[in-house]
Design a protein around this motif. Structure first.
Motif, PDB file in Angstrom:
ATOM      1  N   ILE A 133      -7.111  -0.069  -6.827  1.00  0.00           N
ATOM      2  CA  ILE A 133      -7.998   0.883  -5.851  1.00  0.00           C
ATOM      3  C   ILE A 133      -8.473   0.040  -4.437  1.00  0.00           C
ATOM      4  O   ILE A 133      -8.374   0.296  -3.406  1.00  0.00           O
ATOM      5  CB  ILE A 133      -9.289   1.427  -6.268  1.00  0.00           C
ATOM      6  N   ASP A 134      -8.630  -1.327  -4.915  1.00  0.00           N
ATOM      7  CA  ASP A 134      -9.123  -2.112  -3.445  1.00  0.00           C
ATOM      8  C   ASP A 134      -7.958  -2.225  -2.711  1.00  0.00           C
ATOM      9  O   ASP A 134      -8.187  -2.227  -1.626  1.00  0.00           O
ATOM     10  CB  ASP A 134      -9.285  -3.516  -4.181  1.00  0.00           C
ATOM     11  N   CYS A 135      -6.850  -2.421  -3.292  1.00  0.00           N
ATOM     12  CA  CYS A 135      -5.511  -2.635  -2.531  1.00  0.00           C
ATOM     13  C   CYS A 135      -5.165  -1.550  -1.551  1.00  0.00           C
ATOM     14  O   CYS A 135      -4.763  -1.436  -0.430  1.00  0.00           O
ATOM     15  CB  CYS A 135      -4.236  -2.725  -3.245  1.00  0.00           C
ATOM     16  N   SER A 136      -5.663  -0.025  -2.396  1.00  0.00           N
ATOM     17  CA  SER A 136      -5.245   1.058  -1.645  1.00  0.00           C
ATOM     18  C   SER A 136      -6.335   1.356  -0.408  1.00  0.00           C
ATOM     19  O   SER A 136      -6.108   1.642   0.782  1.00  0.00           O
ATOM     20  CB  SER A 136      -5.497   2.219  -2.384  1.00  0.00           C
ATOM     21  N   LEU A 137      -7.500   0.796  -0.776  1.00  0.00           N
ATOM     22  CA  LEU A 137      -8.494   0.874   0.230  1.00  0.00           C
ATOM     23  C   LEU A 137      -8.402   0.000   1.545  1.00  0.00           C
ATOM     24  O   LEU A 137      -8.570   0.512   2.473  1.00  0.00           O
ATOM     25  CB  LEU A 137     -10.081   0.308  -0.554  1.00  0.00           C
ATOM     26  N   ILE A 138      -7.776  -1.086   1.296  1.00  0.00           N
ATOM     27  CA  ILE A 138      -7.427  -2.022   2.594  1.00  0.00           C
ATOM     28  C   ILE A 138      -6.342  -1.756   3.170  1.00  0.00           C
ATOM     29  O   ILE A 138      -5.914  -2.437   4.043  1.00  0.00           O
ATOM     30  CB  ILE A 138      -7.672  -3.551   2.061  1.00  0.00           C
TER      31      ILE A 138
ATOM     32  N   LEU B 154      -2.448 -11.737  -6.514  1.00  0.00           N
ATOM     33  CA  LEU B 154      -2.629 -10.620  -6.070  1.00  0.00           C
ATOM     34  C   LEU B 154      -2.336 -10.366  -4.564  1.00  0.00           C
ATOM     35  O   LEU B 154      -1.526  -9.641  -4.085  1.00  0.00           O
ATOM     36  CB  LEU B 154      -4.111 -10.015  -6.341  1.00  0.00           C
ATOM     37  N   ASN B 155      -2.954 -11.163  -3.889  1.00  0.00           N
ATOM     38  CA  ASN B 155      -2.740 -11.323  -2.443  1.00  0.00           C
ATOM     39  C   ASN B 155      -1.617 -11.798  -1.588  1.00  0.00           C
ATOM     40  O   ASN B 155      -0.936 -11.068  -0.838  1.00  0.00           O
ATOM     41  CB  ASN B 155      -4.122 -11.826  -1.643  1.00  0.00           C
ATOM     42  N   GLU B 156      -1.238 -12.634  -2.360  1.00  0.00           N
ATOM     43  CA  GLU B 156       0.072 -13.640  -1.802  1.00  0.00           C
ATOM     44  C   GLU B 156       1.336 -13.061  -2.288  1.00  0.00           C
ATOM     45  O   GLU B 156       2.395 -13.226  -1.659  1.00  0.00           O
ATOM     46  CB  GLU B 156      -0.228 -15.146  -1.682  1.00  0.00           C
ATOM     47  N   ARG B 157       1.244 -12.614  -3.304  1.00  0.00           N
ATOM     48  CA  ARG B 157       2.679 -12.123  -4.000  1.00  0.00           C
ATOM     49  C   ARG B 157       2.950 -10.835  -4.309  1.00  0.00           C
ATOM     50  O   ARG B 157       4.035 -10.290  -4.214  1.00  0.00           O
ATOM     51  CB  ARG B 157       2.837 -13.042  -5.736  1.00  0.00           C
ATOM     52  N   HIS B 158       2.038 -10.099  -4.947  1.00  0.00           N
ATOM     53  CA  HIS B 158       1.924  -8.948  -5.545  1.00  0.00           C
ATOM     54  C   HIS B 158       1.744  -7.745  -4.533  1.00  0.00           C
ATOM     55  O   HIS B 158       2.503  -6.744  -4.351  1.00  0.00           O
ATOM     56  CB  HIS B 158       1.074  -8.570  -6.716  1.00  0.00           C
ATOM     57  N   LEU B 159       0.677  -7.766  -3.570  1.00  0.00           N
ATOM     58  CA  LEU B 159       0.391  -6.930  -2.567  1.00  0.00           C
ATOM     59  C   LEU B 159       1.621  -6.977  -1.542  1.00  0.00           C
ATOM     60  O   LEU B 159       2.005  -7.881  -0.849  1.00  0.00           O
ATOM     61  CB  LEU B 159      -1.106  -7.199  -1.893  1.00  0.00           C
TER      62      LEU B 159
END
Ligand code: ZN
Length: 494
Positions: A53-58, A107-112
């Motif tokens: 959800i955080d990833c969708s929010l940003i 999470l931030n550097e590879r997956h997103l």
């Protein structure tokens, strides 16, 4: 131009917010409601777990585009479970070093997905300044040093080389500190108990220090997790838990000469990531996936995937991802789960289509993109089979959802976040999933499912120049904020 501050309050629910205000226990939220727009039924992302959800929010997109499927998932390329830290026992088994690296770095550097931009990246590319306080998804154009606490370092031997990216003003508990004129004092004894500073008091402490420094970013996202932790334990005290959040909000409001002055200078938005469902107390309300799927060779936590391993279970509380590792296993998994009434939905991909089966009845429907039907958000779909599985109704050429809000886009988003074979399964209301060492909450609160109880969140906007478009979704918030900041929406990747 006004600044924008978005408070993300974990597990805040509309009925609890309304009760809290009616009982006069939330003066801060009441003030915002009286001076703004209140939407009681904003739809969040599936699975209803903070990380995706955080990833969708940003990013303003569902997981099929941002590529972070959930809190716990399986990475077939690395042959590894990814866990952004869901509880102390599984984390011990998987290794704190791996989980810490997953949440702090991967999470931030590879997956997103690099093909979608975060709101922090867009804001700073326009010459404005962005800020993130305690949010685990925070990718941006600046690099920040991580301070691993000596205790975590010593126990695990964990070394995070390099830096994490984020917006200019970036704080992640005690691990990443914003570069301000004054350091934020932190009591070392708290760091172990209070999640290394990822707690409400510290978030507001940092926000106040940012305001005092005169360096308030044009956009600031502040995450407040404690309401979620308390609701998991004592859901029946929900009003008092949210009243505690309001006390923190009032600390922020009181920073200004008057609360009205805050609104003259800021657009202030409150939103939640998901709701919670109260879980039955007795054992039958906990669905053991290890038992239901006992005929398969399941990957044990912390072990390597061996050639005879047939299945990986990734537990997201009231939802689980099941990854078949051998040909022919997927159909058998679906069969084994279809007879259990405690299971709400079983969904999987067939080519470009999504197939959904109802637990207990075995009723099935399938849907796909670009058909003759249009949902209320303007997305077009084809559908066939038994519509009652997802409580879908057709009105003229329009599709309407009620029990499972925005069901097609959200299920599609979860299943197409990855290209591998995967089954998504959800628990019926009052039920939760158990698999090896996963945290459960008998008699407490839980979330993760597609059901409206986990999926509809309040959205409160005060001080904005325009109304938020309804029906509202979490994925629409970043575009709204960019508009308030005067950034052309054409820049928003959709
Ligand atoms: Zn939670």
């Amino acid at each position: 131009m006004k600044k924008v501050i978005l408070f993300l309050i974990d597990s805040m629910m509309p009925d609890v917010l309304e009760a809290c205000i009616a009982e006069k226990k939330a003066p801060g939220m009441q003030f915002l409601m009286e001076h703004g727009q209140y939407i009681a039924d904003c739809t969040t992302v599936f699975p209803t777990m903070t990380a995706s959800i955080d990833c969708s929010l940003i990013t303003g997109v569902y997981p099929d585009q941002h590529k972070v499927p959930g809190l716990v998932w399986y990475d077939p390329e690395m042959k590894q479970m990814v866990n952004y830290i869901n509880g102390s026992l599984p984390v011990q088994k998987l290794g704190i070093a791996q989980c810490a690296r997953n949440v702090l770095f991967d999470l931030n550097e590879r997956h997103l997905n690099r093909d979608v931009k975060t709101i922090h990246e867009i804001v700073e590319e326009q010459g404005l300044v962005s800020g993130s306080i305690n949010v685990i998804a925070h990718r941006g154009h600046k690099k920040h040093k991580v301070h691993i606490p000596p205790l975590l370092d010593a126990v695990t031997g964990f070394r995070l080389k390099g830096k994490v990216s984020g917006p200019t003003i970036m704080s992640l508990g005690t691990l990443v500190r914003p570069d301000l004129f004054r350091t934020i004092t932190w009591n070392a004894s708290q760091s172990i108990i209070e999640g290394y500073g990822v707690n409400d008091t510290h978030a507001i402490d940092v926000l106040l220090e940012v305001l005092r420094s005169g360096k308030q970013p044009d956009f600031t996202l502040v995450y407040m997790p404690e309401n979620d932790h308390k609701l998991h334990r004592t859901p029946h005290e929900a009003v008092s838990h949210l009243a505690d959040v309001d006390k923190q909000l009032v600390r922020f409001l009181d920073f200004f000469d008057s609360w009205e002055q805050m609104l003259e200078r800021n657009v202030c938005i409150l939103v939640s990531d998901h709701g919670q469902t109260v879980i039955g107390k007795s054992e039958e309300y906990t669905i053991s996936l290890d038992e239901l799927l006992s005929r398969f060779s399941v990957l044990r936590l912390g072990e390597q995937v061996s050639p005879d391993c047939e299945l990986v279970i990734c537990n997201n509380e009231r939802m689980s991802y099941l990854y078949p590792l051998q040909a022919g296993v997927m159909g058998k998994i679906v069969d084994d789960l279809s007879h259990d009434q405690r299971i709400d939905l079983i969904a999987w991909k067939e080519g470009e289509q999504v197939v959904v089966r109802q637990g207990g009845t075995g009723k099935t429907l399938r849907f796909w993109r670009n058909g003759p039907w249009t949902d209320i958000h303007g997305v077009t779909w084809g559908v066939e089979g038994e519509l009652e599985v997802l409580d879908v109704r057709g009105n003229g050429r329009e599709l309407q959802f009620s029990t499972y809000p925005d069901a097609f886009s959200r299920l599609y988003g979860a299943l197409f976040a990855q290209t591998c074979e995967v089954v998504a399964v959800t628990a019926a209301p009052s039920y939760q999933f158990l698999s090896e060492l996963a945290p459960t909450h008998p008699g407490g609160g839980s979330h993760g499912s597609l059901h409206k109880q986990d999926s509809l969140v309040p959205l409160l906007i005060a001080g904005a120049s325009r109304s938020f478009p309804t029906p509202a979704r979490i994925v629409d918030i970043s575009a709204f904020i960019l508009q308030e900041l005067g950034i052309e929406t054409a820049l928003v990747p959709r």
